[in-house]
Structure formats: structure tokens, C-alpha cells
Motif scaffolding. Structure first.
Motif, mmCIF file in Angstrom:
data_model
loop_
_atom_site.group_PDB
_atom_site.id
_atom_site.type_symbol
_atom_site.label_atom_id
_atom_site.label_comp_id
_atom_site.label_asym_id
_atom_site.label_seq_id
_atom_site.Cartn_x
_atom_site.Cartn_y
_atom_site.Cartn_z
ATOM 1 N N LYS A 42 -69.548 -20.657 -7.595
ATOM 2 C CA LYS A 42 -68.310 -19.907 -7.818
ATOM 3 C C LYS A 42 -67.740 -19.294 -6.538
ATOM 4 C CE LYS A 42 -68.885 -18.845 -12.730
ATOM 5 N NZ LYS A 42 -69.060 -17.776 -13.751
ATOM 6 N N PRO A 43 -68.571 -18.718 -5.649
ATOM 7 C CA PRO A 43 -67.991 -18.204 -4.401
ATOM 8 C C PRO A 43 -67.317 -19.292 -3.570
ATOM 9 C CG PRO A 43 -70.179 -17.304 -4.745
ATOM 10 C CD PRO A 43 -69.995 -18.368 -5.776
ATOM 11 N N ALA A 44 -67.939 -20.456 -3.486
ATOM 12 C CA ALA A 44 -67.343 -21.555 -2.725
ATOM 13 C C ALA A 44 -66.070 -22.055 -3.394
ATOM 14 C CB ALA A 44 -68.348 -22.701 -2.589
ATOM 15 N N GLN A 45 -66.082 -22.123 -4.722
ATOM 16 C CA GLN A 45 -64.879 -22.557 -5.428
ATOM 17 C C GLN A 45 -63.740 -21.572 -5.227
ATOM 18 O OE1 GLN A 45 -65.494 -24.016 -9.548
ATOM 19 N NE2 GLN A 45 -67.675 -23.839 -9.112
ATOM 20 N N SER A 46 -64.050 -20.291 -5.237
ATOM 21 C CA SER A 46 -63.007 -19.282 -5.008
ATOM 22 C C SER A 46 -62.405 -19.436 -3.626
ATOM 23 C CB SER A 46 -63.591 -17.875 -5.177
ATOM 24 O OG SER A 46 -64.111 -17.696 -6.477
ATOM 25 N N THR A 47 -63.251 -19.656 -2.624
ATOM 26 C CA THR A 47 -62.762 -19.828 -1.261
ATOM 27 C C THR A 47 -61.902 -21.075 -1.148
ATOM 28 O OG1 THR A 47 -64.744 -18.757 -0.417
ATOM 29 C CG2 THR A 47 -63.454 -20.035 1.145
ATOM 30 N N LEU A 48 -62.390 -22.180 -1.685
ATOM 31 C CA LEU A 48 -61.637 -23.425 -1.632
ATOM 32 C C LEU A 48 -60.324 -23.297 -2.393
ATOM 33 C CD1 LEU A 48 -61.467 -26.385 -0.806
ATOM 34 C CD2 LEU A 48 -62.748 -26.972 -2.881
ATOM 35 N N ALA A 49 -60.340 -22.572 -3.503
ATOM 36 C CA ALA A 49 -59.113 -22.376 -4.279
ATOM 37 C C ALA A 49 -58.075 -21.610 -3.473
ATOM 38 C CB ALA A 49 -59.429 -21.635 -5.577
ATOM 39 N N VAL A 50 -58.513 -20.574 -2.771
ATOM 40 C CA VAL A 50 -57.570 -19.783 -1.970
ATOM 41 C C VAL A 50 -56.987 -20.624 -0.847
ATOM 42 C CG1 VAL A 50 -57.358 -17.808 -0.420
ATOM 43 C CG2 VAL A 50 -58.637 -17.589 -2.543
ATOM 44 N N PHE A 51 -57.847 -21.347 -0.111
ATOM 45 C CA PHE A 51 -57.361 -22.175 0.989
ATOM 46 C C PHE A 51 -56.396 -23.252 0.491
ATOM 47 C CE2 PHE A 51 -61.385 -21.261 3.655
ATOM 48 C CZ PHE A 51 -60.808 -20.088 4.093
ATOM 49 N N THR A 52 -56.749 -23.874 -0.633
ATOM 50 C CA THR A 52 -55.892 -24.941 -1.169
ATOM 51 C C THR A 52 -54.568 -24.381 -1.653
ATOM 52 O OG1 THR A 52 -57.868 -26.156 -1.873
ATOM 53 C CG2 THR A 52 -55.769 -26.825 -2.830
ATOM 54 N N PHE A 53 -54.628 -23.246 -2.334
ATOM 55 C CA PHE A 53 -53.393 -22.626 -2.832
ATOM 56 C C PHE A 53 -52.472 -22.249 -1.687
ATOM 57 C CE2 PHE A 53 -50.807 -19.028 -4.134
ATOM 58 C CZ PHE A 53 -50.312 -19.432 -5.359
ATOM 59 N N LEU A 54 -53.031 -21.628 -0.651
ATOM 60 C CA LEU A 54 -52.205 -21.227 0.492
ATOM 61 C C LEU A 54 -51.617 -22.443 1.191
ATOM 62 C CD1 LEU A 54 -54.327 -18.347 2.088
ATOM 63 C CD2 LEU A 54 -52.425 -18.183 0.485
ATOM 64 N N ALA B 198 -35.340 -10.881 2.893
ATOM 65 C CA ALA B 198 -35.828 -10.538 1.554
ATOM 66 C C ALA B 198 -36.461 -11.758 0.889
ATOM 67 C CB ALA B 198 -34.688 -9.994 0.698
ATOM 68 N N GLN B 199 -35.872 -12.932 1.096
ATOM 69 C CA GLN B 199 -36.463 -14.157 0.558
ATOM 70 C C GLN B 199 -37.827 -14.418 1.187
ATOM 71 O OE1 GLN B 199 -33.154 -16.910 1.358
ATOM 72 N NE2 GLN B 199 -32.993 -17.247 -0.841
ATOM 73 N N ALA B 200 -37.944 -14.183 2.498
ATOM 74 C CA ALA B 200 -39.214 -14.401 3.173
ATOM 75 C C ALA B 200 -40.290 -13.459 2.632
ATOM 76 C CB ALA B 200 -39.043 -14.202 4.676
ATOM 77 N N VAL B 201 -39.938 -12.193 2.426
ATOM 78 C CA VAL B 201 -40.891 -11.234 1.860
ATOM 79 C C VAL B 201 -41.268 -11.638 0.441
ATOM 80 C CG1 VAL B 201 -41.214 -8.836 1.152
ATOM 81 C CG2 VAL B 201 -40.066 -9.349 3.313
ATOM 82 N N PHE B 202 -40.288 -12.047 -0.322
ATOM 83 C CA PHE B 202 -40.508 -12.451 -1.703
ATOM 84 C C PHE B 202 -41.463 -13.648 -1.771
ATOM 85 C CE2 PHE B 202 -39.152 -14.882 -5.499
ATOM 86 C CZ PHE B 202 -39.410 -13.924 -6.467
ATOM 87 N N ALA B 203 -41.321 -14.582 -0.828
ATOM 88 C CA ALA B 203 -42.189 -15.761 -0.818
ATOM 89 C C ALA B 203 -43.605 -15.425 -0.386
ATOM 90 C CB ALA B 203 -41.607 -16.819 0.118
ATOM 91 N N SER B 204 -43.774 -14.345 0.355
ATOM 92 C CA SER B 204 -45.102 -13.979 0.866
ATOM 93 C C SER B 204 -45.922 -13.160 -0.125
ATOM 94 C CB SER B 204 -44.956 -13.178 2.163
ATOM 95 O OG SER B 204 -44.227 -13.900 3.133
ATOM 96 N N VAL B 205 -45.275 -12.531 -1.078
ATOM 97 C CA VAL B 205 -45.984 -11.649 -2.004
ATOM 98 C C VAL B 205 -47.094 -12.373 -2.766
ATOM 99 C CG1 VAL B 205 -45.725 -10.283 -4.118
ATOM 100 C CG2 VAL B 205 -44.119 -9.981 -2.230
ATOM 101 N N PRO B 206 -46.865 -13.564 -3.345
ATOM 102 C CA PRO B 206 -47.964 -14.234 -4.058
ATOM 103 C C PRO B 206 -49.160 -14.517 -3.170
ATOM 104 C CG PRO B 206 -45.859 -15.240 -4.620
ATOM 105 C CD PRO B 206 -45.596 -14.307 -3.483
ATOM 106 N N ILE B 207 -48.937 -14.815 -1.883
ATOM 107 C CA ILE B 207 -50.043 -15.100 -0.978
ATOM 108 C C ILE B 207 -50.904 -13.856 -0.784
ATOM 109 C CG2 ILE B 207 -50.623 -15.767 1.375
ATOM 110 C CD1 ILE B 207 -48.117 -17.448 1.429
ATOM 111 N N PHE B 208 -50.267 -12.710 -0.590
ATOM 112 C CA PHE B 208 -51.013 -11.465 -0.432
ATOM 113 C C PHE B 208 -51.809 -11.142 -1.698
ATOM 114 C CE2 PHE B 208 -47.834 -10.637 2.930
ATOM 115 C CZ PHE B 208 -48.701 -10.320 3.964
ATOM 116 N N ILE B 209 -51.213 -11.373 -2.844
ATOM 117 C CA ILE B 209 -51.898 -11.083 -4.108
ATOM 118 C C ILE B 209 -53.145 -11.954 -4.255
ATOM 119 C CG2 ILE B 209 -51.699 -11.205 -6.615
ATOM 120 C CD1 ILE B 209 -48.763 -10.436 -6.320
ATOM 121 N N VAL B 210 -52.995 -13.255 -3.970
ATOM 122 C CA VAL B 210 -54.134 -14.171 -4.089
ATOM 123 C C VAL B 210 -55.265 -13.759 -3.162
ATOM 124 C CG1 VAL B 210 -54.878 -16.540 -3.629
ATOM 125 C CG2 VAL B 210 -52.779 -16.123 -4.902
#
Length: 254
Positions: free
Chosen positions: A169-181, A224-236
Motif C-alpha cells: 500500500k505505501p508503494a501504491q500510494s506513492t506510485l498513484a501520486v506520481f502518476t496522477f501528477l 487565477a486559472q493557474a492557482v485553480f489548476a494547482s489546488v488538486p495537486i496540493f490536496i493530493v
């Protein structure tokens, strides 16, 4: 590193008319949220956000499934040419996406996959890093667990699903974050595959706004669009930061 982020945030909170005269106006009040209100009032931006979410989540799920299965095969099973196939997979890390863009574009055009969600997600499923990462992590799990399960009559699928997979699970979480980003920030392939504005991802849509509407929409709106696009990345990252550190530390020790 923090200064550009604060500068972008300050610009996004200023009236566009003030920024036309002097960008230094961002350092002084008053501030406003009208640029963010304009984003939610713009149907195109929300559509681009939805497209990015679908593509990023779909790609992440696909990579986790394929990388986990391949990693288990390379790490725990014996089959002909296993080492050779693993070397070929690792060599895929050295092949840039630009080197195969022409045949890839022709293949997707032949299959009528451009301007579709599968067309945007499928190239991201080819993840040699994910296979290498999961293989390395699974090799560090003691084989005595497999042997004990086999003595109890467990098959490979049972061992993979009930024993090995929960331990990764720790490795999957890491891979999920990298892949999502990586998928969320991807610009190269969506720019080529998505030719209709309703299929743009957020990165392509923002770039189109900057090139075509920078003078009319205003600098504050673009920030504002740039900030809006970055919010999901910070949350993840905030949600999964513990798993990322744990997986990286565990892989380094192994």
C-alpha cells in the motif's frame, strides 16, 4: 521557491484593470475574488477541469493495476526470459515520448481514438517506471510468506491479492501520486490528441487561454486559472505525503 507562488496568488486576487497599468499593484490592497468567480462562471474551464480529473484518475487506476500485476510477475514468479523482459521494460525509461509520437499519432488516428477519453489515457498506461518501482518493492517482501501460503493451498492469485498487495500500500500510494501528477500536468499528448475545445485538459485549455485571450481576459484571470489548476495537486500531496515518505524510505532501505 515560495516567492513565485505568492506572486501568482497576489496577481490572481487583483482587478485586471489595475494590473494593466502596473503589475506592482499586486503588492497593495484592495484584493478581490472576482477572477475566481469568473472561473466558476466559465463553462469551458469547468469542462477542462472535469476532463483532467477523468484522465488523471483513469490513468492512475490503470497504472496501479498493470504495474502491480507486472511487478508481482517479475518479483515472485519464475518464467522463461523473465530477466530479458524486465531489462526491456526498464529500457523503456530511456525512450522519450517524442521519439514515438508519429507512429503513436497514426495508430490512434487509425483507431479513431483522438478526442476521446481512452485516447488521452492509453499512452499513460505504458509506465515502465511503475513496473520497475513495484517490482523493486515486492522483491523486498520475504518469500517465506509465499511459501507459507502455498503450504495452505493458496494459489498465486490468492497470494497476490490477500498477502502481497496489502503489504504494498505505501508503494501504491506513492506510485498513484506520481502518476496522477504526471497525468494532470501532461501537456504534450493532450495537445496533439485533443483537437476539440470540449476535450481539452486543463493544461491545454489554460495554454489556449494565455495565447488567445491574454489581452481580453486579463493577467489576474490567467493567474487565477493557474492557482485553480494547482489546488488538486496540493490536496493530493497533502493527503498522501505520509505514504510517500514511508514508501521512499522503505525502498531505500531495501
Amino acid at each position: 521557491m515560495v516567492a513565485p507562488l505568492l506572486w501568482t496568488l497576489a496577481l490572481s486576487l487583483k482587478d485586471n484593470a489595475e494590473l494593466v497599468g502596473h503589475s506592482g499593484a499586486a503588492l497593495h490592497p484592495p484584493y478581490t475574488f472576482q477572477n475566481y468567480a469568473a472561473i466558476f462562471g466559465n463553462s469551458s474551464t469547468m469542462r477542462w477541469l472535469l476532463n483532467s480529473a477523468i484522465v488523471a484518475l483513469g490513468t492512475t487506476a490503470g497504472v496501479l493495476i498493470l504495474a502491480s500485476l507486472a511487478g508481482y510477475g517479475f518479483a515472485r514468479l519464475d518464467f522463461p526470459f523473465r530477466r530479458t523482459l524486465f531489462v526491456i521494460v526498464v529500457l523503456g525509461l530511456a525512450v522519450p515520448s517524442q521519439a514515438v509520437i508519429l507512429p503513436q499519432h497514426q495508430l490512434f488516428a487509425w483507431a479513431h481514438l483522438h478526442n476521446t477519453y481512452p485516447g488521452l489515457m492509453l499512452p499513460g498506461l505504458i509506465g515502465p517506471f511503475g513496473v520497475f518501482f513495484m517490482t523493486t518493492y515486492m522483491r523486498g517482501i520475504p518469500r517465506e510468506l509465499d511459501e507459507a501460503a502455498m503450504l495452505d493451498g493458496a494459489l498465486h492469485w490468492t497470494i497476490f491479492w490477500k498477502i502481497i498487495l496489502p503489504l504494498t500500500k505505501p508503494a501504491q500510494s506513492t506510485l498513484a501520486v506520481f502518476t496522477f501528477l504526471g497525468s494532470w500536468n501532461d501537456y504534450w499528448w493532450p495537445l496533439i490528441s485533443a483537437t476539440r475545445s470540449d476535450m481539452y485538459t486543463l493544461t491545454v485549455g489554460l495554454a489556449a487561454s494565455q495565447m488567445n485571450y491574454a489581452q481580453t481576459s486579463g493577467l489576474g484571470f490567467l493567474m487565477a486559472q493557474a492557482v485553480f489548476a494547482s489546488v488538486p495537486i496540493f490536496i493530493v500531496y497533502i493527503v498522501f505525503q505520509k505514504q510517500i515518505v514511508r514508501a521512499m524510505a522503505g525502498t531505500a532501505v531495501r
